[in-house]
Design a protein around this motif. Structure first.
Motif, PDB file in Angstrom:
ATOM      1  N   LEU A  58       0.828  -1.204   0.000  1.00 20.64           N
ATOM      2  CA  LEU A  58       0.000   0.000   0.000  1.00 20.64           C
ATOM      3  C   LEU A  58       0.866   1.259   0.000  1.00 20.64           C
ATOM      4  N   LEU A  59       1.899   1.276   0.861  1.00 19.69           N
ATOM      5  CA  LEU A  59       2.782   2.444   0.940  1.00 19.69           C
ATOM      6  C   LEU A  59       3.615   2.597  -0.327  1.00 19.69           C
ATOM      7  N   LYS A  61       2.697   1.664  -3.340  1.00 21.20           N
ATOM      8  CA  LYS A  61       1.791   2.124  -4.392  1.00 21.20           C
ATOM      9  C   LYS A  61       1.588   3.637  -4.320  1.00 21.20           C
ATOM     10  N   LYS A  62       1.552   4.163  -3.094  1.00 28.65           N
ATOM     11  CA  LYS A  62       1.376   5.604  -2.905  1.00 28.65           C
ATOM     12  C   LYS A  62       2.688   6.369  -3.060  1.00 28.65           C
ATOM     13  N   GLY A  63       3.792   5.630  -3.193  1.00 25.30           N
ATOM     14  CA  GLY A  63       5.100   6.271  -3.350  1.00 25.30           C
ATOM     15  C   GLY A  63       5.649   6.863  -2.077  1.00 25.30           C
ATOM     16  N   ILE A  64       5.205   6.343  -0.928  1.00 25.56           N
ATOM     17  CA  ILE A  64       5.649   6.906   0.351  1.00 25.56           C
ATOM     18  C   ILE A  64       6.300   5.850   1.243  1.00 25.56           C
ATOM     19  N   TYR A  65       6.705   4.718   0.662  1.00 28.48           N
ATOM     20  CA  TYR A  65       7.394   3.722   1.476  1.00 28.48           C
ATOM     21  C   TYR A  65       8.714   4.315   1.950  1.00 28.48           C
ATOM     22  N   PRO A  66       8.989   4.299   3.252  1.00 33.54           N
ATOM     23  CA  PRO A  66      10.088   5.098   3.814  1.00 33.54           C
ATOM     24  C   PRO A  66      11.504   4.637   3.463  1.00 33.54           C
ATOM     25  N   VAL A  67      11.721   3.352   3.295  1.00 34.00           N
ATOM     26  CA  VAL A  67      13.090   2.841   3.133  1.00 34.00           C
ATOM     27  C   VAL A  67      13.762   3.477   1.917  1.00 34.00           C
ATOM     28  N   GLY A  68      14.979   4.006   2.161  1.00 34.39           N
ATOM     29  CA  GLY A  68      15.742   4.639   1.090  1.00 34.39           C
ATOM     30  C   GLY A  68      15.518   6.135   0.979  1.00 34.39           C
ATOM     31  N   LYS A  69      14.543   6.667   1.716  1.00 32.27           N
ATOM     32  CA  LYS A  69      14.273   8.107   1.690  1.00 32.27           C
ATOM     33  C   LYS A  69      14.979   8.794   2.857  1.00 32.27           C
ATOM     34  N   LYS A  70      15.277  10.066   2.696  1.00 32.61           N
ATOM     35  CA  LYS A  70      15.870  10.823   3.788  1.00 32.61           C
ATOM     36  C   LYS A  70      14.869  10.955   4.930  1.00 32.61           C
ATOM     37  N   THR A  76       5.514  11.321   8.981  1.00 28.93           N
ATOM     38  CA  THR A  76       4.821  10.200   9.622  1.00 28.93           C
ATOM     39  C   THR A  76       3.299  10.374   9.600  1.00 28.93           C
ATOM     40  N   LYS A  77       2.831  11.611   9.653  1.00 29.51           N
ATOM     41  CA  LYS A  77       1.387  11.853   9.618  1.00 29.51           C
ATOM     42  C   LYS A  77       0.796  11.435   8.272  1.00 29.51           C
ATOM     43  N   THR A  78       1.591  11.590   7.210  1.00 25.11           N
ATOM     44  CA  THR A  78       1.137  11.153   5.886  1.00 25.11           C
ATOM     45  C   THR A  78       1.008   9.636   5.842  1.00 25.11           C
ATOM     46  N   LEU A  79       1.982   8.941   6.440  1.00 27.49           N
ATOM     47  CA  LEU A  79       1.904   7.482   6.505  1.00 27.49           C
ATOM     48  C   LEU A  79       0.661   7.038   7.277  1.00 27.49           C
ATOM     49  N   GLU A  80       0.423   7.668   8.416  1.00 23.36           N
ATOM     50  CA  GLU A  80      -0.743   7.324   9.223  1.00 23.36           C
ATOM     51  C   GLU A  80      -2.042   7.572   8.458  1.00 23.36           C
ATOM     52  N   ARG A  81      -2.101   8.718   7.792  1.00 26.64           N
ATOM     53  CA  ARG A  81      -3.326   9.080   7.076  1.00 26.64           C
ATOM     54  C   ARG A  81      -3.654   8.069   5.978  1.00 26.64           C
ATOM     55  N   LEU A  83      -2.591   4.877   5.694  1.00 24.04           N
ATOM     56  CA  LEU A  83      -2.903   3.555   6.232  1.00 24.04           C
ATOM     57  C   LEU A  83      -4.272   3.525   6.893  1.00 24.04           C
ATOM     58  N   ASN A  84      -4.670   4.633   7.509  1.00 22.60           N
ATOM     59  CA  ASN A  84      -5.970   4.682   8.172  1.00 22.60           C
ATOM     60  C   ASN A  84      -7.140   4.661   7.189  1.00 22.60           C
ATOM     61  N   LYS A  85      -6.850   4.854   5.902  1.00 24.18           N
ATOM     62  CA  LYS A  85      -7.895   4.759   4.878  1.00 24.18           C
ATOM     63  C   LYS A  85      -8.273   3.307   4.599  1.00 24.18           C
ATOM     64  N   HIS A  86      -7.411   2.383   4.997  1.00 21.78           N
ATOM     65  CA  HIS A  86      -7.671   0.956   4.775  1.00 21.78           C
ATOM     66  C   HIS A  86      -8.919   0.544   5.551  1.00 21.78           C
ATOM     67  N   SER A  87      -9.825  -0.139   4.900  1.00 22.80           N
ATOM     68  CA  SER A  87     -11.122  -0.455   5.502  1.00 22.80           C
ATOM     69  C   SER A  87     -11.037  -1.416   6.683  1.00 22.80           C
TER      70      SER A  87
END
Length: 246
Positions: A58-59, A61-70, A76-81, A83-87
């Protein structure tokens, strides 16, 4: 007076030192890159809907998977938002660690009971009294509600009764099925004993079942668990039993 001033200065220096130490300890190197994700999925024993690979996909697909990013550019709030959309996710908490990892804690929606009614509807009611999506697959045993079950009745009355069962080890293990009759009278199918428990309306259920438990212990343990075909708890302090063939 001088002694008090001296003690105040010492205390102030200690506080400044501790603040500086904590700040330096938590300071990350400039340009630090996230090297791993610590993913913790709660309630796997009762739910088991959400998998590690699903969260990762899921992360990504959204282009926000953290590994490899600065690390400094990871929100973190974007990650939470997202993931919280998942039914099937109740809530998510994400935070950065001093070692350059992102820790993600996922709490799943926990099913209380399953509904399989006369209309052919098949769904779960979760721990907040809301309907879970039909693709939810529960790995834990949950009592099944059948018969004339409307969604409003399931989300209110059956939900409350399901919470009671879940919080009571004896009845959670004993009750296998809730059958709703026309008019919202309720019958229970136990796991042990070849009888039907007639509750009537879902009112004073705790007191009704407490009387039945005493009856189990003092009567059925003596005469046998298969002596009666029906045990009615509908009226007051009475327990009305019907023998097989009557």
């Amino acid at each position: 007076m001088i002694k008090r001033v001296f003690l105040f200065i010492v205390l102030l220096l200690v506080i400044c030192y501790l603040v500086a130490a904590v700040t330096l300890f938590n300071r990350r190197p400039a340009g630090q890159v996230c090297r791993d994700v610590e993913l913790v999925i709660k309630d796997t024993a009762n739910a088991g809907f959400v998998t590690r690979s699903e969260v990762t996909a899921l992360l990504q697909k959204k282009g926000i998977y953290p590994v490899g990013k600065k690390v400094e550019r990871i929100h973190t709030k974007t990650l939470e938002r997202e993931l919280n959309k998942h039914s099937l996710i109740d809530r998510t908490e994400c935070y950065k660690t001093p070692s350059g990892k992102i820790r993600i804690e996922v709490r799943q929606r926990v099913p209380i009971l399953r509904v399989m009614n006369d209309k052919g509807e098949n769904y779960y009611i979760d721990n907040k009294g809301t309907i879970m999506p039909p693709d939810a697959k529960c790995i834990a045993h949950r009592v099944i509600a059948t018969g004339n079950v409307e969604k409003s009745f399931a989300m209110r009355d059956l939900y409350k009764f399901g919470v009671f069962l879940q919080n009571n080890k004896f009845w959670d293990a004993q009750i296998e099925q809730i059958h709703v009759l026309p008019g919202r009278d309720v019958e229970l199918v136990p796991r042990v004993g070849n009888h039907i428990i007639y509750l009537g309306k879902l009112e004073n259920t705790e007191q009704k079942l407490e009387r039945l438990k005493v009856f189990y212990e003092k009567a059925l343990n003596q005469v046998g668990w298969n002596k009666y075909s029906r045990i009615s708890l509908e009226f007051g302090n009475q327990i009305i039993c019907t023998k097989w063939g009557e």
